[in-house]
Enzyme design. Structure first.
Site, PDB file in Angstrom:
ATOM      1  CD  GLU A   1      -3.053  -0.716   0.231  1.00 32.90           C
ATOM      2  OE1 GLU A   1      -3.313   0.409  -0.237  1.00 32.90           O
ATOM      3  OE2 GLU A   1      -3.942  -1.416   0.099  1.00 32.90           O
TER       4      GLU A   1
ATOM      5  CD  GLU B   1       5.536 -21.125  11.067  1.00 28.98           C
ATOM      6  OE1 GLU B   1       5.041 -22.368  12.017  1.00 28.98           O
ATOM      7  OE2 GLU B   1       4.181 -21.394  10.232  1.00 28.98           O
TER       8      GLU B   1
END
Length: 303
Positions: free
Chosen positions: A83, A114
């Site tokens: 954004e 992960e």
């Protein structure tokens, strides 16, 4: 610390009969728990402030900000970083996300990735990290190997490190210059940290990026003046921003934006200072991007 001992893995006493509740009772239970998130964030604001001061200094000197995470934590980083260019017209590399499993993991879960601490360091190393950058490791549990590996590598390089977790005395905090441990308590659905934990982290990432960009001069009053007007909605917003700040007519704002290639900052300075596009650009450059200072500059030098 065992996973079962973490606050984020505890059972929530308020939702023990979740499977027997009516729809509205489930919703009320979730809503009541969500209300606790803002208070938990408030408790760590001094830590968030410390991290922002360092991030601002780094970006002002040409450094970059990296979010590192796996699963939901990585996705939150992607959302916030993506954004920044349309909202603040930042270069795409200024705020980046390094996500376990790569960008494809944003849509398709790659949860096994992960657990690889070495990969976290390797993926960050690929971005040519320097001591001028800042790295934020995001992990609700505070013990995810991937962002921990990234933070360990960042410290070796000399980059400033931030650990963002949801448990006290998190493992990742040991490798962070600034530890933000936002304790939201047990989830309504046990261990589902996409809920309160993720909400808290989303709120904090919003604070970090927005406040940093304000401090970098990308906001005037409370308006986006570095917005990249790349579509109809954003172009209309740019026009109305000009109208709000300068009292120009819709037609005047439309006309001046054509002269500035839809850049809002020089358009403001042109209208407020009565100068050309080139003079406005010079004033903005001399003022390090701050619109107020640029307007003062043109009034002083072109009056």
């Amino acid at each position: 610390m065992k996973l079962s001992a973490l606050t984020t893995e505890q059972r929530n006493e308020n939702s023990m009969t979740l499977d027997q509740m009516s729809t509205i009772d489930i919703l009320k239970t979730i809503n009541l728990e969500d209300k606790k998130v803002a208070n938990a964030v408030e408790a760590v604001l001094p830590k968030v402030e410390t991290s922002i001061e360092h991030i601002h200094k780094a970006l002002a000197k040409g450094g970059r900000l990296f979010y590192v995470g796996a699963g939901t934590s990585g996705r939150l980083g992607v959302i916030d970083a993506s954004e920044c260019p349309p909202t603040f017209m930042t270069p795409p590399d200024m705020v980046q996300t390094v996500m376990a499993g790569g960008t494809k993991a944003f849509v398709n879960a790659a949860e096994g990735s992960e657990d690889n601490e070495h990969q976290g360091a390797a993926d960050l190393k690929e971005r040519n990290l320097t001591k001028d950058d800042v790295v934020i490791g995001i992990t609700a549990s505070g013990r995810t190997p991937y962002p921990i590996g990234a933070l360990k590598f960042a410290r070796e390089i000399g980059a400033y490190t931030v650990g963002l977790s949801c448990n006290e005395n998190s493992l990742i905090s040991q490798f962070a210059d600034c530890e933000i441990e936002v304790v939201v308590g047990p989830e309504v659905l046990t261990g589902s940290t996409r809920m309160k934990a993720a909400t808290a982290h989303k709120m904090i990432l919003n604070m970090i990026s927005t406040t940093t960009m304000v401090k970098l001069g990308k906001v005037h009053e409370n308006l986006m003046v570095d917005v990249h007007a790349s579509n109809y909605k954003l172009l209309e917003r740019a026009k109305h921003t000009l109208i709000e700040i300068t009292d120009a007519s819709y037609e005047e704002s439309e006309k001046v934006l054509k002269l500035t290639n839809n850049e809002v900052k020089p358009a403001i300075v042109m209208l407020e200072g009565g100068v050309t596009f080139d003079a406005a650009k010079v004033a903005i450059q001399k003022s390090n991007g701050y619109v107020r200072k640029a307007i003062d500059y043109v009034k002083k030098h072109h009056s």
